[in-house]
Design a protein around this motif. Structure first.
Motif, PDB file in Angstrom:
ATOM      1  N   ASN A  11      -0.025   3.917   7.668  1.00  0.00           N
ATOM      2  CA  ASN A  11       0.843   4.602   8.609  1.00  0.00           C
ATOM      3  C   ASN A  11       0.558   6.103   8.594  1.00  0.00           C
ATOM      4  N   ASP A  74       3.199   6.077  13.061  1.00  0.00           N
ATOM      5  CA  ASP A  74       2.411   5.056  13.763  1.00  0.00           C
ATOM      6  C   ASP A  74       1.575   4.224  12.788  1.00  0.00           C
ATOM      7  N   PRO A  75       1.528   2.892  12.983  1.00  0.00           N
ATOM      8  CA  PRO A  75       0.622   2.046  12.189  1.00  0.00           C
ATOM      9  C   PRO A  75      -0.781   2.136  12.779  1.00  0.00           C
ATOM     10  N   ALA A 204       3.912  -0.433   5.344  1.00  0.00           N
ATOM     11  CA  ALA A 204       5.056   0.316   5.861  1.00  0.00           C
ATOM     12  C   ALA A 204       5.298   1.498   4.966  1.00  0.00           C
TER      13      ALA A 204
END
Length: 205
Positions: A11, A74-75, A204
């Protein structure tokens, strides 16, 4: 010595920082947080593991495109050359893991995105298709890409607009047969039976 190329999933942990070298070459960088995700069978849930921190650096067109494409959280997937920098501060030895990025994109296993061609980018499909593809910036664009772009233009859908989702197909077991002339009806749930929702396997923050 051979280079080490890696692809990392994580991320975006900071805002993208942008600047230019003394020679006017665009440069951008951000910190990437790569957190292990594993399934805890005792607690029956996904849990976060250790987080690895990586500094991502991009140059030229990629650096410019990062500014308008990435936001904190943002991933993403980052592919490029791996570097480990080491230095000494007083008596303390420090190190930092860096990736000299060659390609950066959103992780589509965790969401959706829409692609927009940047003006003047090498390999961008031209306004009209040519036989066997078209040459742009010294690179031949395959005919199937040109045709796909033309079809998108012809449909009137603007670049960046997400396509309308297709209706989910029903499994054969979820449809009841009715007498001739009648209509098939889906099961009350509207979902194919026996389907389970998987956990989030992505990283995450």
């Amino acid at each position: 010595m051979s280079e080490t190329h890696v692809t990392v999933i994580g991320n975006v942990a900071t805002e993208v920082s942008y600047g230019e070298t003394s020679g006017g070459v665009p440069m951008a960088n951000f910190r990437l947080a790569c957190t292990e995700r594993r399934y805890d069978r005792q607690r029956e849930c996904w849990v976060d593991g250790e987080t690895q921190w990586v500094t991502v650096t991009a140059w030229r067109a990629l650096a410019v495109n990062l500014i308008g494409s990435l936001a904190k959280g943002d991933p993403v997937l980052v592919s490029g050359r791996l570097r480990v920098r080491e230095w000494t501060e007083g008596e303390v030895k420090r190190s930092r893991v860096e990736i000299d990025a060659r390609s950066v994109g959103h992780d589509l296993t965790r969401g959706t995105t829409a692609f927009r061609w940047a003006a003047g980018v090498r390999g961008q499909p031209p306004a009209g298709p040519g036989p066997g593809g078209a040459e742009v910036g010294g690179e031949v664009v395959p005919e199937w890409i040109v045709s796909a772009v033309e079809a998108r233009r012809g449909s009137g859908a603007p670049y960046g607009a997400a396509p309308a989702p297709a209706p989910a197909p029903l499994a054969a077991a979820a449809v009841r047969a009715l007498p001739a002339g009648g209509r098939a009806a889906a099961g009350e749930s509207g979902e194919a039976p026996g389907r389970e929702r998987g956990g989030d396997a992505g990283g995450a923050l």
